[in-house]
Every structure is written in C-alpha cells, then in structure tokens.
Scaffold this active site. Structure first.
Site, PDB file in Angstrom:
ATOM      1  N   LYS A  47      27.547 -13.208 -15.561  1.00 33.98           N
ATOM      2  CA  LYS A  47      27.081 -12.459 -14.385  1.00 33.98           C
ATOM      3  C   LYS A  47      25.957 -13.222 -13.689  1.00 33.98           C
ATOM      4  CE  LYS A  47      24.021  -9.816 -17.409  1.00 33.98           C
ATOM      5  NZ  LYS A  47      23.913  -8.607 -18.246  1.00 33.98           N
ATOM      6  N   ARG A 145      22.003   3.906 -19.897  1.00 31.41           N
ATOM      7  CA  ARG A 145      22.327   3.291 -18.615  1.00 31.41           C
ATOM      8  C   ARG A 145      23.796   3.619 -18.360  1.00 31.41           C
ATOM      9  NH1 ARG A 145      21.504  -3.169 -17.674  1.00 31.41           N
ATOM     10  NH2 ARG A 145      23.078  -3.218 -19.325  1.00 31.41           N
ATOM     11  N   TYR A 274      -2.507 -21.412   3.283  1.00 26.57           N
ATOM     12  CA  TYR A 274      -2.820 -20.170   4.002  1.00 26.57           C
ATOM     13  C   TYR A 274      -4.005 -19.476   3.346  1.00 26.57           C
ATOM     14  CZ  TYR A 274       1.817 -20.520   6.152  1.00 26.57           C
ATOM     15  OH  TYR A 274       2.915 -20.923   6.852  1.00 26.57           O
ATOM     16  N   MET A 321       6.669 -20.284   1.744  1.00 28.24           N
ATOM     17  CA  MET A 321       8.117 -20.042   1.678  1.00 28.24           C
ATOM     18  C   MET A 321       8.883 -21.315   1.322  1.00 28.24           C
ATOM     19  SD  MET A 321      10.703 -18.449   4.536  1.00 28.24           S
ATOM     20  CE  MET A 321       9.606 -17.125   5.008  1.00 28.24           C
TER      21      MET A 321
HETATM   22  C1  LIG Z   1      23.754  -9.057 -19.597  1.00 28.65           C
HETATM   23  C2  LIG Z   1      24.458  -8.395 -20.704  1.00 28.65           C
HETATM   24  C3  LIG Z   1      24.658  -9.070 -21.926  1.00 28.65           C
HETATM   25  C4  LIG Z   1      24.094 -10.435 -22.225  1.00 28.65           C
HETATM   26  O1  LIG Z   1      22.771 -10.304 -22.654  1.00 28.65           O
HETATM   27  P1  LIG Z   1      21.951 -11.587 -23.178  1.00 28.65           P
HETATM   28  O2  LIG Z   1      20.722 -11.007 -23.758  1.00 28.65           O
HETATM   29  O3  LIG Z   1      21.702 -12.425 -21.981  1.00 28.65           O
HETATM   30  O4  LIG Z   1      22.779 -12.287 -24.177  1.00 28.65           O
HETATM   31  C5  LIG Z   1      25.407  -8.429 -22.890  1.00 28.65           C
HETATM   32  N1  LIG Z   1      25.921  -7.197 -22.678  1.00 28.65           N
HETATM   33  C6  LIG Z   1      25.725  -6.507 -21.527  1.00 28.65           C
HETATM   34  C7  LIG Z   1      26.314  -5.148 -21.377  1.00 28.65           C
HETATM   35  C8  LIG Z   1      24.980  -7.077 -20.506  1.00 28.65           C
HETATM   36  O5  LIG Z   1      24.769  -6.390 -19.381  1.00 28.65           O
END
Ligand SMILES: *Cc1c(COP(=O)(O)O)cnc(C)c1O
Length: 382
Positions: A47, A145, A274, A321
């Site tokens: 992801k 969640r 700045y 920036m």
């Molecule tokens: C992001 C995620 C992971 C991976 O977690 P890491 O700590 O980066 O290994 C595993 N399971 C779910 C559901 C996630 O959202």
C-alpha cells in the site's frame, strides 16, 4: 528552430531524489523468507506505493525473492499492479463500499470483508458470475478499526455459513500493539481471534488461511504467525520499534539524496531564510539543497541534519517548500554538486527513518511514506 527534446517527465534530471536499493530489498525478502516455517506464506503489503518505494518495482523484486502474495489498500493501487502484469494474489485491505465491489471481481482481487452487508453483496455477485468470490473475513479483535467485532462473530457465523458464492480464503485480525515489550493485549487479541475462528468453523465457515501478524508480530509473536504473515515496514529494512527483535542482515532500502545546488558565504550577523531564524555567529558557508517540505521533508527550523562528505552537518533556518539550507562551514572542501544524504547512510554516518520520524513528531512509517511523488525514484540493483 531545434526539434523539441524527446522527454519523459519522469526522466528529467533533478538534483534531489529517492534512491531505492532493490538489491537490499531482494536480500531482505530472502532473510524474511528464511525466518519463516516453510508453509507460512509471506504477504508483502505494498500500500501507499510500497511505503514510498514504488509499488510495481518493489512487488516484482519481492515476488522473485520469497514473497508469495501482495496486499494494497485501494482499487487504484491494485489496478496499477495488474496493469503492470503482476498476476500474484492481491488482497485488498480495509473495507469496501458497494460501488467498489464489481472492481474487486474485475481486477481478480481477494478482499477483506468486515461487514456482513458486504459479504451478502459479494455473495450475490459470486452467484451471478457462477464462480465464488475469494474473501478474507476480517475480525476486529481489538484494534476497533475494520472488521466484524469479535463479540458478534457468534451471531454472524451462521449467516456467513449460509452464503453461497463466497470462497473463504482466509480470516484475519490486526494487532493494535505488536512491537512494544508489553504483549498482553496482543495475546488477548490472538486468543479472541482463535476463538472466533473456532466459532466460524463450528458453524461451517472454513477459512483456509489464518493471519494476524504485521512486522511487529512477525518479529516478536512467532506463535501468532498462523498461515500468512503480512509485512510492510520490515521489507524496507526498518524495524518498527527500538525494542522489537532484530534480524541481522536486514538493510534499509530507501535513501533520500540531494546535491548542493548553491553556496552562500555569510558574514557574522547575516541570517538565513524566512523570518531570519538563524544568524551566523562566525563567517559561514551555507549550502542550499533543492529539496523542501514540498518533497516531504519535515517542516522544521534549525533542527535536523544532512550528511556530506561523510560528515553530519546541521540544517539552518526553516525548511522552505523547495529548498533547505545546511551549514557547511566545517566542511570547507564541500562544493556545489556534492551529493548529500537526508535519510540513509553515507560512509560511517546515518540518518535513519526513525530520526526523520522524530523531526516529524511521527512514526517511521510516516517518515518513509512521506517522501512525495515529486521526488524521482532512482532504482539500483536487480
Ligand atoms: C499496513 C498493514 C500491515 C503491514 O504492517 P507493517 O507493520 O508495515 O508490517 C499489515 N496488515 C494490515 C491490515 C495493514 O494495514
């Protein structure tokens, strides 16, 4: 008139970039694979562009070096992998809404299901097409969640068992805390998960593959590895916390670099940036790097450092920036064009993702994913 330069936007030169060491990534996967019992599947969570590495390249290297399957969070992320020709199983994490479901089928994905309504809708789609839809039942074991609440799995198990058109590929939970020394809540979550799976099985729902571990669980909760471990951060060669178990040989994959693009010679009393927030107390040489908060560098002031010629030098003034300034006074040989490191190693010195996270008042995950797409990715290795 000269012909227009042939160009691909992605290939235009830039003096700041993210270097991705694919050889390190490959090596990390071989090490992770070797840590697992042979039948345990290694799922790479790619992801957010594989936490900033670039999802397609990172996925290809991982799959060639021990990863069995992938997971993403959005349909767009999954589509990018499919468009690149990646055929490995891809699991959609999180929760879907109704309008997303047909794309789960279209892109040949597996999806987490954490709401009974979505299970019902997928079941209809599966029956319509005459082929079951592969799902992983997400159980909320305490993260609160996503997922079917563990207390309600008893109520829903019979309903799930009656649904046609679904293939229960797996069942999963997610740890709320896995990389701290304190493991009591993790064990509670694991126990809830096991109880829910037993309940499901008794009702006739037979998820094949169980999973509950992320990187922290991979390292510190081997008894919770079940059939799949889901790894994102560890693949980057970054440990989730300072107290979790170490895996010798794991190497950071990502380095953020910038060349010095200007040098200003200052007199005592001159200021930088700045708001004039840094003042020279001696004759000073200020190096300018063309990388700023628009590239994801934390917006700090007179804080943080860069590595140049094997030395650590302080950032002076506020991050802008597009640029940040560093004090090169103690590195008299430094010149325009010198390569500096903002995150990563140079010789004997290193700025870790955890150091960047500290500047952001955040976590290493955020330090890695925070480097914006504006910074080109440069791939080294296989
Ligand atoms: C992001 C995620 C992971 C991976 O977690 P890491 O700590 O980066 O290994 C595993 N399971 C779910 C559901 C996630 O959202």
């Amino acid at each position: 008139m000269s012909a227009p330069l042939p160009r691909r936007t992605a290939n235009l030169p830039r003096s700041a970039w993210v270097e991705v060491d694919l050889a390190a990534l490959a090596q990390n996967f071989r090490l992770l694979r070797a840590e697992l019992h042979a039948p345990t599947r290694l799922l790479y969570v790619v992801k957010d562009d594989a936490y900033g590495l670039g999802a397609v390249r990172a996925s290809q290297v991982a799959l060639a070096n021990g990863a069995d399957q992938l997971a993403v969070f959005t349909l767009g992320e999954a589509a990018e992998l499919r468009d690149a020709g990646i055929r490995a199983p891809i699991l959609l994490l999180g929760e879907r809404l109704t309008d997303e479901l047909r794309w789960v089928l279209e892109l040949s994905l597996e999806t987490c299901v954490g709401r009974i309504e979505i299970a019902q809708q997928l079941s209809v789609l599966g029956r319509q097409r005459g082929r079951p839809v592969p799902v992983h039942l997400k159980i909320n074991t305490g993260m609160n969640r996503f997922g079917l609440p563990w207390r309600r799995v008893v109520d829903w198990s019979r309903e799930l068992a009656a649904l046609q058109g679904l293939e229960f590929v797996g069942a999963l939970g997610h740890f709320a805390q896995s990389d701290e020394l304190e493991k009591a809540f993790a064990r509670t979550q694991q126990a809830r998960f096991e109880e829910c799976v037993a309940t499901l099985r008794a009702a006739g729902v037979q998820p094949r593959l169980l999973h509950h571990c992320n990187s922290g669980g991979f390292l510190d909760l081997p008894e919770a590895h079940f059939d799949i471990v889901r790894v994102g951060l560890l693949a980057q060669g970054v440990f989730p916390s300072s107290v979790c178990r170490r895996l010798p040989g794991l190497r950071p994959v990502m380095t953020v670099k910038a060349r010095v693009t200007a040098i200003q010679d200052l007199e005592p009393g001159d200021t930088v940036g700045y708001g004039m927030r840094w003042r020279a107390e001696r004759p000073s040489r200020i190096g300018v790097l063309s990388l700023g908060y628009g590239d994801g560098f934390p917006r700090v002031r007179n804080e943080g450092s860069a590595l140049v010629r094997g030395l650590r030098v302080p950032i002076v003034g506020g991050i802008t920036m597009d640029a940040l300034m560093i004090d090169l006074t103690d590195v008299p040989a430094a010149e325009v064009g010198d390569e500096t490191v903002l995150m990563g190693r140079q010789g004997e010195v290193e700025i870790t993702a955890h150091d960047i996270a500290a500047l952001k008042r955040s976590v290493s995950y955020d330090a890695l994913t925070g480097w914006r797409a504006r910074l080109p990715r440069v791939y080294l290795g296989p």
